[in-house]
Design an enzyme around this catalytic site. Structure first.
Site, short mmCIF file in Angstrom:
data_model
loop_
_atom_site.label_atom_id
_atom_site.label_comp_id
_atom_site.label_asym_id
_atom_site.label_seq_id
_atom_site.Cartn_x
_atom_site.Cartn_y
_atom_site.Cartn_z
N HIS A 119 -12.49 -24.39 0.14
CA HIS A 119 -12.06 -25.06 -1.10
C HIS A 119 -13.22 -25.20 -2.09
O HIS A 119 -12.99 -25.54 -3.27
CB HIS A 119 -11.51 -26.44 -0.77
CG HIS A 119 -10.51 -26.97 -1.76
ND1 HIS A 119 -10.18 -26.29 -2.92
CD2 HIS A 119 -9.77 -28.11 -1.79
CE1 HIS A 119 -9.30 -26.98 -3.60
NE2 HIS A 119 -9.03 -28.09 -2.95
N ASP B 296 -9.38 -22.56 -5.17
CA ASP B 296 -8.49 -23.69 -5.44
C ASP B 296 -7.15 -23.45 -4.74
O ASP B 296 -6.80 -22.32 -4.38
CB ASP B 296 -8.27 -23.85 -6.94
CG ASP B 296 -9.54 -24.28 -7.66
OD1 ASP B 296 -10.37 -24.96 -7.01
OD2 ASP B 296 -9.71 -23.92 -8.84
#
Length: 451
Positions: free
Chosen positions: A422, A426
Site C-alpha cells: 500500500h 492504492d
C-alpha cells in the site's frame, strides 16, 4: 599433480553456502565436468563439478559452511595405467598394485529380498547405482533407516524422488523395519513340552510411573529436523515482507467458462504445434502482463525514498517442491506469446522439481503469480515476495450459482486475490488490476487483440 576445486562465485548477493551432499565418494575416480557435490544457498541448490579428471579427495564434510574461494575438494591426477586399473572410489595406492581376492556373494536377508522384489514390482525401477540423492530424499532415507537401492525410482535417469521414498515407507516395504520386527529364530533345544506357569495378576502401576510413561510417549511423538538454508531464507523473507511492507489484499471472482471452452477446443492442436500442453497458468500470465501495462505501480518497487517503475515484466511463478516453495522467473514475459510463456513455465517447473534451477533463474522477478488452486485452496491472501509490490493468487475452479442476465445459472468460478504494497499501490489501482484480469479472462479474445 593436485588440482583444487574451489567454491565458485554463486551470485552477486551470495557469499556463503552449506555443503549438503557429496555426489561422489572420497577416493572416487571422476571425469572433468562431472558433478561431485551439492551446495545449498538461501535461494537454490547448486551442483559443483570436477575441474579435471582424477581421484577425488574431500576437503570438507557434509554440513560445513563454505565461502566463495574455499577449497571444497582436491583432485589427484592419475598417471599411466593406474586410472584404468583403479576401480572408481575403491582402489588406490598400494591396494591397486596387488590383486585382491574376490569375496563370495553375501547372502541377502529374506526381508531385504522381499523389499527389493516389491520395489521392482511397483511400476518403477531400482535407482541407478551412481544416482545422487537430493537433500530431501537423503533426509527421509536417513530418518527411516532405508536402503536407497531397494526403493523403486521414478525420476529421470533412475533418480530417486521424495515421492518414491514416501510411497515406499507407506507401503511398509522397509527392509530395516522388517528385519527389526522379525522374531528371533527358535532352535530345537529351546522347545519344551512343559506347561507354562500361570501368569500372576499385574500390580497397578504407581501414579508417578504412569506419568513418566506418558511423558516418554509424548517425547517420542516429536521429531526435530534442522531447517534447510532455503527454508530459513523463505521464513526470513516472509517475515521481512510483513515487517517492511504495508500489505493489503483485495479479491474478485472470474467466470472461467470462456477460458475452459477455448482450452478444450484448441488444446490438442496447441500441443501438436507448440509441443507443450495448454494450461491455465499461461492465460493468467498473459492477462497479468497486459494488466501490468495498465497499472504499472504493481510492477514497481521502493528503493530508499524512490519508486522505481519498470518497463519490463519478469514474471515469478511459484512452484512447490520437496525442498519448499521456489519462484523461478519467466524473463521478459511481456515479449512472449501465450505459447512462449507456456513453454517457459513448463521448462522452469521441470527444473524446479529436479532441483536443477540456477540462481539466475530464481532472481530478478518483478511480479509473482501463485496458484494455490492446485492444492485445493478456495481462497487465500498471498504474501509479497520482497522487494516486489504485487502478487496474484489463483485458486481452485468451483461450480457455483451466479446471476447472469437476471437468471441464476451454474458457472465454473474462481476467486482471485492480489496482495499489494500500500506504500506504492492504492486500493483503486489494485481493484483496477483485478478487473483488467477478469475482463481478459472472461473474454480471452481480448488478449489476442491486446485490448
Amino acid at each position: 599433480m593436485t588440482v583444487d576445486v574451489k567454491v565458485p562465485r554463486l551470485a552477486e548477493s551470495i557469499s556463503d553456502a552449506v555443503l549438503v551432499e557429496w555426489l561422489r565418494e572420497d577416493g572416487a575416480t571422476v571425469r572433468a565436468d562431472e558433478p561431485i557435490a551439492t551446495l545449498e544457498t538461501d535461494k537454490a541448490a547448486v551442483e559443483i563439478a570436477a575441474t579435471e579428471p582424477g581421484v577425488l579427495r574431500h576437503a570438507r564434510a557434509i554440513g560445513d559452511k563454505v565461502l566463495v574461494g574455499d577449497v571444497l575438494a582436491r583432485i589427484e591426477a592419475q598417471t599411466g595405467g593406474a586410472a584404468s586399473a583403479a576401480s572408481p572410489g575403491r582402489v588406490s595406492g598400494a591396494a591397486a598394485s596387488a590383486p585382491s581376492p574376490v569375496p563370495a556373494p553375501a547372502a541377502v536377508p529374506p526381508a531385504q529380498a522381499a523389499a527389493s522384489g516389491k520395489a521392482a514390482g511397483n511400476g518403477g525401477t531400482l535407482p541407478a547405482p551412481d544416482a545422487p540423492l537430493s537433500p530431501a530424499v537423503r533426509r527421509l532415507v536417513e530418518e527411516h533407516q532405508l536402503d536407497p537401492a531397494q526403493i523403486a525410482a521414478s525420476g529421470k535417469g533412475g533418480r530417486l524422488l521424495k515421492d518414491d521414498v514416501v510411497r515406499h515407507v507407506e507401503s511398509g516395504a522397509s527392509a530395516v523395519a522388517a528385519t527389526s520386527a522379525a522374531p528371533a529364530p527358535t532352535t530345537a533345544s529351546a522347545i519344551t513340552t512343559a506347561a507354562p506357569p500361570a501368569p500372576r495378576p499385574a500390580a497397578p502401576a504407581p501414579a508417578d510411573a504412569t506419568a513418566e510413561a506418558t511423558a516418554g510417549s509424548a517425547a517420542n511423538d516429536e521429531r526435530t529436523v534442522p531447517m534447510s538454508r532455503i527454508r530459513q531464507r523463505i521464513a526470513e523473507r516472509l517475515v521481512q515482507a510483513q515487517h517492511t511492507a504495508a500489505i493489503l489484499t483485495t479479491f474478485n471472482e472470474i467466470d472461467m467458462s470462456a477460458v475452459m471452452d477455448l482450452r478444450s477446443r484448441h488444446k490438442q492442436g496447441f500441443e501438436t504445434k507448440h509441443g507443450v500442453k495448454l494450461g491455465f497458468m499461461s492465460f493468467f500470465a498473459r492477462a497479468s502482463v497486459l494488466a501490468l501495462a495498465d497499472v504499472p505501480e504493481l510492477n514497481a518497487e521502493i528503493r530508499g525514498t524512490n519508486i522505481v517503475y519498470r518497463s519490463r515484466v519478469h514474471l515469478g511463478i511459484a512452484v512447490g517442491t520437496g525442498r519448499g516453495l521456489v519462484v523461478p522467473v519467466v524473463r521478459d514475459a511481456h515479449q512472449r506469446s501465450l505459447a512462449g510463456i507456456e513453454r517457459e513455465i513448463e521448462r522452469l517447473a521441470g527444473r524446479a522439481r529436479e532441483n536443477t534451477l540456477t540462481l539466475d533463474e530464481l532472481s530478478g522477478g518483478t511480479f509473482t503469480i501463485s496458484n494455490g488452486g492446485v492444492y485445493g485452496s478456495l481462497l487465500s491472501t498471498p504474501i509479497l515476495n520482497p522487494p516486489q509490490s504485487g502478487i496474484l493468487g489463483m485458486h481452485k475452479i468451483e461450480k457455483r450459482p451466479v446471476a447472469l442476465n437476471d437468471q441464476v445459472v451454474i458457472r465454473p468460478m474462481m476467486y482471485v486475490a492480489v496482495s499489494y504494497d500500500h506504500r506504492i499501490v492504492d486500493g483503486e489501482q489494485a481493484v483496477t488490476f483485478l478487473v483488467r484480469i477478469k475482463e481478459r479472462l472472461e473474454d480471452p479474445e481480448r488478449m489476442l487483440l491486446e485490448l
